[in-house]
Design an enzyme around this catalytic site. Structure first.
Site, short mmCIF file in Angstrom:
data_model
loop_
_atom_site.label_atom_id
_atom_site.label_comp_id
_atom_site.label_asym_id
_atom_site.label_seq_id
_atom_site.Cartn_x
_atom_site.Cartn_y
_atom_site.Cartn_z
N ALA A 45 -15.05 -128.83 -25.98
CA ALA A 45 -14.41 -129.96 -25.30
C ALA A 45 -15.45 -130.85 -24.64
O ALA A 45 -15.38 -132.09 -24.74
CB ALA A 45 -13.41 -129.44 -24.27
N ALA A 98 -18.16 -119.36 -23.25
CA ALA A 98 -16.97 -120.22 -23.15
C ALA A 98 -17.09 -121.31 -24.21
O ALA A 98 -17.27 -122.49 -23.90
CB ALA A 98 -16.87 -120.81 -21.75
N GLU A 99 -16.95 -120.92 -25.48
CA GLU A 99 -17.14 -121.87 -26.56
C GLU A 99 -16.09 -122.98 -26.53
O GLU A 99 -16.36 -124.13 -26.90
CB GLU A 99 -17.12 -121.15 -27.92
CG GLU A 99 -15.78 -120.95 -28.57
CD GLU A 99 -14.83 -120.04 -27.80
OE1 GLU A 99 -13.61 -120.22 -27.92
OE2 GLU A 99 -15.32 -119.14 -27.10
N ASP A 100 -14.88 -122.66 -26.07
CA ASP A 100 -13.81 -123.65 -26.03
C ASP A 100 -14.14 -124.78 -25.07
O ASP A 100 -13.98 -125.96 -25.38
CB ASP A 100 -12.48 -122.98 -25.66
CG ASP A 100 -12.67 -121.88 -24.63
OD1 ASP A 100 -13.49 -122.05 -23.71
OD2 ASP A 100 -12.01 -120.84 -24.75
N ASN A 101 -14.60 -124.40 -23.88
CA ASN A 101 -14.97 -125.41 -22.88
C ASN A 101 -16.16 -126.24 -23.35
O ASN A 101 -16.20 -127.45 -23.14
CB ASN A 101 -15.29 -124.72 -21.55
CG ASN A 101 -15.51 -125.72 -20.43
OD1 ASN A 101 -16.61 -126.21 -20.24
ND2 ASN A 101 -14.46 -126.01 -19.69
#
Length: 470
Positions: free
Chosen positions: A286, A280-283
């Site tokens: 963030a 989950a690179e996006d999380n």
């Protein structure tokens, strides 16, 4: 005999006190969860029912910050043409589009070239070929576009997402924030702008309908509430906008960084490349901006429209299992209490508490709870979509919604008992902080699980690649 009787007489009040205490705590938790849900409902009504036009939509190119839109592509996603076209039609004067594919024979390329021909005045480029910096194929696909982007502000949008024409301008408004005033204390700078996903399932697959019911109601409500309270990072990576200069200062350690940039770090140890080790690179991006740099997040009043394709019920279940297994290595406490935030479990606990404290019959309480909860969720849907569920689809939606509610606890149990996930037919083990590694053996679980699970038709259409050093 007297001692025995005395001991027994004292045990009854103790048990009663314990039950009273547990019932009061449970009822308090129920009130807290309702309060959080109402925050999300109120946010949906106030923020998403009116979407004003940004002044940047009609500004000159020199007056608007430059933005590089990065779209990683692989294959023919549902509504791919419309999804990509939505970035070509942004009402914003200063942006470029970088469309990246890993393979020169990718089926998305004819669609991309058709759109580039249709919009010759839009600065759009195709970047072919990946660079393997980790196990995450989306990062590998994006890394060249990321490095070639002409602007500091980066907008990463998944291939299955479409956005309204005014989304970019309103997102820049949120990222830049209002001019600071010397008379008011300065807030933390916004480091990331994201958009709540709104799903549509139009191909008749039941799993897609369940996913739609989940994303557009309870998920959206809680997502909006958590981001309104803003005590922790909570970001879905369908559509994220941030500054490359900020991303180049973080590495996913979640340890606070000094104000100066970490110029001595090797390229693979910071920036986008550092997040290739996470599923989950996006999380994680963030969270890194939040914890390492102390930057906050913001939501514009726009949605990320997610067209769901062919998703069976089995696909839905294993998609949820995968993300539970990732989350428990990232936010263990939140994952453990997750069942107690779901309507079905929470209502049963509250019903038992009310019966014990006030003698209220569960059959009187439970229907009221579920009807009001459903009404709130449907109103959240209407706020985000701009319309209520069409009458001819309402009952099918409610059935899918009810199935989602009933499956939430079994899926959670299935998720917490393992660490392996299957992603596009290959098996991975989830490690500390959500990092992953390829595991040997069949991509399908052994035993009865393997007989039931089919290959996932995940909406994230990226093919996993081997680790650099496997």
């Amino acid at each position: 005999m007297e001692d025995s009787h005395t001991s027994f007489s004292f045990s009854l009040p103790d048990r009663h006190v314990v039950l009273i205490t547990l019932s009061a705590i449970s009822l308090g938790w129920y009130v807290v969860l309702w309060s959080i849900g109402l925050v999300g409902w109120r946010t949906a009504r106030r923020r998403y029912r009116l979407r004003p036009r940004s002044p940047l939509a009609s500004a000159s190119a020199s007056a608007a910050p430059g933005v590089s839109i990065l779209r990683p592509l692989k294959g023919l996603d549902t509504n791919l043409y419309e999804n990509i076209e939505s970035t070509f039609t942004q009402e914003y004067p200063n942006f470029e589009i970088l469309l990246s594919v890993a393979d020169e024979h990718d089926q998305a390329l004819p669609v991309v070239r058709d759109l580039i021909s249709k919009y010759p005045n839009v600065d759009a480029k195709v970047i072919i070929g990946e660079e393997v910096v980790g196990v995450n194929p989306k990062v590998n696909n994006l890394i060249r576009s990321y490095r070639q982007a002409a602007n500091d502000i980066i907008w990463v949008i998944d291939s299955n997402i479409s956005v309204a024409p005014g989304t970019l301008a309103r997102s820049i408004d949120a990222l830049e924030g209002p001019p600071s005033s010397s008379s008011t204390p300065l807030q933390k700078r916004v480091g990331l702008v994201h958009h709540v996903p709104l799903a549509s399932a139009n191909e008749g697959y039941f799993g897609a309908s369940v996913e739609e019911a989940f994303l557009n109601t309870n998920h959206a409500k809680m997502y909006l509430a958590i981001n309104t309270v803003a005590i922790e990072s909570c970001v879905v990576g369908k559509s994220n906008l941030y500054r490359r200069s900020d991303l180049e200062r973080v590495n996913g350690s979640l340890k606070p960084k000094p104000n100066s940039a970490d110029c001595e770090l090797e390229p693979e140890n910071h920036g986008l490349a550092a997040f290739g080790r996470f599923l989950a690179e996006d999380n994680m991006i963030a969270s890194a901006l939040w914890h390492e740099l102390g930057l906050r997040h913001d939501l514009s009043c726009d949605i990320a429209h997610n067209a769901i394709g062919k998703m069976s019920l089995s696909d839905y279940i294993w998609r949820r299992v995968r993300w539970i297994r990732v989350r428990k290595h990232m936010v263990m406490a939140a994952t453990i209490i997750e069942p107690f935030t779901e309507s079905f479990v929470m209502s049963l606990i509250a019903a038992a508490s009310l019966r014990h404290l006030f003698g209220l019959a569960p059959w009187l309480f439970l229907p009221v709870h579920h009807l009001v909860w459903l009404w709130i969720d449907l109103d959240v849907y209407a706020s985000l979509a701009g319309h209520s569920i069409p009458a001819d689809k309402r009952w099918a939606f409610i059935v899918a919604y009810s199935i989602r509610e009933l499956l939430a606890l079994p899926i959670w149990f299935l998720g917490v008992i393992g660490n392996e996930v299957v992603w596009r037919g290959k098996k991975y083990e989830v490690l500390r902080a959500g990092e992953i590694k390829r595991t040997k053996g069949s991509a399908i679980f052994n035993g009865w699980l393997g007989g039931w699970r089919r290959r996932s038709n995940d909406t994230n259409a990226y093919e996993p690649l081997p680790l650099v050093h496997e």
